[in-house]
Motif scaffolding. Structure first.
Motif, short mmCIF file in Angstrom:
data_model
loop_
_atom_site.label_atom_id
_atom_site.label_comp_id
_atom_site.label_asym_id
_atom_site.label_seq_id
_atom_site.Cartn_x
_atom_site.Cartn_y
_atom_site.Cartn_z
N GLY A 167 0.82 -1.20 0.00
CA GLY A 167 0.00 0.00 0.00
C GLY A 167 0.86 1.24 0.00
O GLY A 167 2.00 1.22 -0.47
N SER A 168 0.28 2.32 0.55
CA SER A 168 0.96 3.63 0.55
C SER A 168 1.03 4.19 1.96
O SER A 168 0.43 5.23 2.27
CB SER A 168 0.21 4.60 -0.37
OG SER A 168 0.19 4.13 -1.69
N PRO A 169 1.75 3.53 2.88
CA PRO A 169 1.84 4.05 4.25
C PRO A 169 2.55 5.40 4.28
O PRO A 169 3.58 5.59 3.64
CB PRO A 169 2.65 2.98 4.98
CG PRO A 169 3.46 2.32 3.91
CD PRO A 169 2.59 2.33 2.69
N LEU A 170 1.95 6.34 5.02
CA LEU A 170 2.51 7.69 5.15
C LEU A 170 2.75 8.34 3.79
O LEU A 170 3.63 9.18 3.64
CB LEU A 170 3.81 7.65 5.95
CG LEU A 170 3.69 7.05 7.36
CD1 LEU A 170 5.04 6.97 8.03
CD2 LEU A 170 2.73 7.86 8.21
N GLY A 171 1.96 7.94 2.79
CA GLY A 171 2.09 8.52 1.46
C GLY A 171 3.22 7.94 0.65
O GLY A 171 3.48 8.42 -0.46
N LEU A 172 3.91 6.92 1.16
CA LEU A 172 5.01 6.29 0.42
C LEU A 172 4.44 5.19 -0.44
O LEU A 172 4.27 4.04 -0.01
CB LEU A 172 6.05 5.74 1.41
CG LEU A 172 6.68 6.79 2.35
CD1 LEU A 172 7.53 6.12 3.41
CD2 LEU A 172 7.50 7.79 1.55
#
Length: 361
Positions: A167-172
């Motif tokens: 996924g995209s944790p903290l926008g990463l």
């Protein structure tokens, strides 16, 4: 310990939500085994040393991870809804993307970034179903090469299986963490804006961070077995993350809800049991919760057929004590529509137990 939704807010990346859960964080020590007993008149029997993993074994496992990432990561997207970021999984070749209801929130349009592109695509909401914290959005224009994920059979998920969270944790975007399936069949109440109580959730030790919501929990067969939704937090540590405790909605639930939304634009069969009442938590003089008072009974519904009335206080459903509206929701989440069970309630100070055939939410 309480679960925390994993949507990222771009203005405050460290912010966490803290709905309710269920059990305190407990640390367990290890145990030692007994030494082998010596043979009569002799020395202890030599024990074969456990061989260390060979480099080839480690290389093989690394290759498996890399293969799964190549297969699945192109199907995991980043979703921007207003000022918030979350994740999603490509559901089919039409551009349908499944995610969490709390990721989409009240938004109707979204910016979607695939793993293979830095250009944001526009998507629109098809429908949101907060009761199971699931939603489907649809790309306005389907890019060439868009790859739908393969969803596995969550009934075959076993404790100890290796899984990857994408996924995209903290926008990463396009981030991957690794762990195992820690438990299955968890019933978790989210609280927060959806207030969803979800049964049969998959617990995993793979790190689930803000922004992972709506992404993919994947087995080594490159199958999505769940949608990561919650990460646990520990109130005793200032609501900081409790490492290695995350939860995912099982693939079977995802497919049941998403199929209906894609086909008809709404959910008509929830598969969730209901008592067909409106209720609220009752507290005693010490402000301790003691049951759920019936505020309204749906005409012709399960509770009405069982003889419940407005003002009754429900204290037990089947084998589960009911003290709050959340505990009642959790008990119902473990049951099925049409199932026969018992309900215990208090009326005018007298306790009564009667049979009830559960309805469908």
């Amino acid at each position: 310990m309480a679960p925390s939704r994993t949507r990222t807010r771009t203005r405050a990346l460290s912010r966490r939500y803290a709905p309710t859960l269920v059990c305190p964080l407990v640390l367990l020590g290890g145990c030692t085994g007994s030494d082998p007993s010596p043979q009569a008149g002799g020395s202890p029997t030599p024990q074969a040393a456990t061989p260390s993993p060979s480099p080839a074994t480690a290389t093989d496992l690394q290759s498996e991870y890399q293969k799964v990432i190549r297969n699945v990561l192109p199907s995991v997207v980043q979703i921007q809804a207003g000022n918030s970021l979350g994740s999603g999984v490509v559901y089919d070749g039409r551009g349908d993307i499944v995610t969490n209801a709390h990721v989409v929130g009240n938004s109707q349009t979204f910016k979607v970034t695939t793993a293979n592109s830095r250009t944001a695509l526009t998507a629109r909401l098809v429908s949101s179903y907060p009761d199971q914290d699931l939603a489907v959005i649809r790309l306005e224009k389907v890019p060439k090469g868009l790859k739908a994920a393969v969803f596995g059979d969550s009934a075959k998920v076993e404790v100890g299986q290796i899984v990857l969270a994408m996924g995209s944790p903290l926008g990463l975007s396009s981030s991957v963490t690794q762990g195992i399936v820690s438990a299955t069949g968890r019933t978790v109440s989210e609280g927060g804006t959806t207030g969803a109580t979800i049964a049969n959730m998959v617990q995993t030790s793979a790190a689930i961070n803000p922004g992972n919501s709506g992404g993919a929990l994947v087995n080594l067969d490159s199958e999505v077995i769940g949608i990561p939704t919650l990460a646990a937090i520990d109130p005793e540590l200032g609501n900081s993350a409790a490492p290695g405790i995350g939860f995912a909605i099982p693939a079977s639930t995802v497919k049941t809800i998403a199929d209906q939304i894609v086909r008809t634009g709404r959910v008509t069969v929830s598969g969730r049991a209901a008592l067909d009442i409106t209720g609220r938590t009752v507290v005693n003089s010490s402000y301790q919760p003691v049951g759920v008072t019936v505020v309204e009974v749906k005409s012709g519904g399960a509770a009405a057929r069982a003889g419940l009335r407005t003002g009754d206080i429900i204290t037990r459903l089947g084998d589960t004590d009911v003290t709050t509206i959340t505990s009642l929701a959790e008990a119902l989440a473990r049951d099925k529509p049409g199932q026969r069970t018992t309900v215990t309630y208090t009326r005018n100070g007298n306790s009564t137990t009667t049979e009830v055939t559960l309805g469908e939410q």
